[in-house]
Write a protein that holds these residues in place. Structure first.
Motif, PDB file in Angstrom:
ATOM      1  N   TYR A  15       1.834   6.822   9.486  1.00  0.00           N
ATOM      2  CA  TYR A  15       2.106   7.906   8.093  1.00  0.00           C
ATOM      3  C   TYR A  15       0.542   8.224   7.974  1.00  0.00           C
ATOM      4  O   TYR A  15      -0.329   7.447   8.129  1.00  0.00           O
ATOM      5  N   GLU A  66      -7.377   3.125  -0.545  1.00  0.00           N
ATOM      6  CA  GLU A  66      -6.128   2.375  -0.296  1.00  0.00           C
ATOM      7  C   GLU A  66      -6.428   1.030   0.905  1.00  0.00           C
ATOM      8  O   GLU A  66      -6.402  -0.132   0.925  1.00  0.00           O
ATOM      9  N   SER A 112       7.634  10.135   0.587  1.00  0.00           N
ATOM     10  CA  SER A 112       6.231   8.255  -0.397  1.00  0.00           C
ATOM     11  C   SER A 112       6.883   6.968   0.172  1.00  0.00           C
ATOM     12  O   SER A 112       8.140   7.334  -0.396  1.00  0.00           O
ATOM     13  N   ILE A 171       0.948  -0.982   0.253  1.00  0.00           N
ATOM     14  CA  ILE A 171      -0.591  -0.093   0.044  1.00  0.00           C
ATOM     15  C   ILE A 171       1.025   1.483  -0.327  1.00  0.00           C
ATOM     16  O   ILE A 171       2.007   0.734   0.294  1.00  0.00           O
ATOM     17  N   SER A 172       0.357   2.400  -0.825  1.00  0.00           N
ATOM     18  CA  SER A 172       1.853   3.487  -0.994  1.00  0.00           C
ATOM     19  C   SER A 172       1.037   4.242   0.121  1.00  0.00           C
ATOM     20  O   SER A 172      -0.214   4.304   0.680  1.00  0.00           O
ATOM     21  N   ALA A 173       1.692   4.905   1.301  1.00  0.00           N
ATOM     22  CA  ALA A 173       1.706   5.643   2.284  1.00  0.00           C
ATOM     23  C   ALA A 173       2.835   7.143   1.968  1.00  0.00           C
ATOM     24  O   ALA A 173       3.528   6.698   1.237  1.00  0.00           O
ATOM     25  N   THR A 178       5.952   2.126   0.741  1.00  0.00           N
ATOM     26  CA  THR A 178       4.942   1.438   0.534  1.00  0.00           C
ATOM     27  C   THR A 178       5.074   0.962   1.434  1.00  0.00           C
ATOM     28  O   THR A 178       6.182  -0.089   1.671  1.00  0.00           O
ATOM     29  N   VAL A 188      -2.346   7.667   4.523  1.00  0.00           N
ATOM     30  CA  VAL A 188      -2.211   6.526   3.663  1.00  0.00           C
ATOM     31  C   VAL A 188      -3.918   6.742   3.010  1.00  0.00           C
ATOM     32  O   VAL A 188      -5.039   8.091   3.877  1.00  0.00           O
TER      33      VAL A 188
END
Length: 91
Positions: A74, A80, A42, A29-31, A44, A76
Motif C-alpha cells: 500500500y 496520516e 483506495s 488510515i486511508s491508503a 481504509t 499511505v
C-alpha cells in the motif's frame, strides 16, 4: 510518477533506514492498495493493523510511504502515518 524517479541517493538512503520499521494503526488510515497489473484501489486500513514499511519503491506513489499489511503493498500519506500510527519496532 513513482518513488523510483527520485534521485538514487535518496531512495537508497530511505530504504536502508526504514526497511525494518513497524507501525500499529491507532485510528483507521486511508491508503492506496497496489494490485497486480498496476491497478490502484483506495482503501481504509483498520485500527489495530500492524504495518511494515516497504522498500518496494517501484510501486509506492511519489510523496507517500510504502507499507505492507497482510502481505499486500500500500501507499499511505506520511502525514496520516505520523498522526494515526505509533512506532512499535525498529528491529
Amino acid at each position: 510518477m513513482v518513488a523510483t524517479e527520485l534521485p538514487h541517493r535518496i531512495t537508497r538512503h530511505r530504504s536502508a533506514d526504514m526497511a525494518t520499521q513497524k507501525y500499529s494503526i491507532k485510528d483507521p488510515i486511508s491508503a492506496i492498495l497496489h494490485k497486480p497489473g498496476g491497478e490502484q484501489v483506495s482503501v481504509t486500513l483498520p485500527a489495530g493493523a500492524l504495518l511494515q514499511e516497504s522498500t518496494q519503491h517501484s510501486t509506492t506513489l511519489l510523496g507517500m510511504v510504502g507499507v505492507y499489511w497482510e502481505g499486500r503493498h500500500y501507499s499511505v500519506a506520511l502525514s496520516e502515518l505520523l498522526k494515526k500510527t505509533e512506532l512499535v519496532s525498529t528491529a
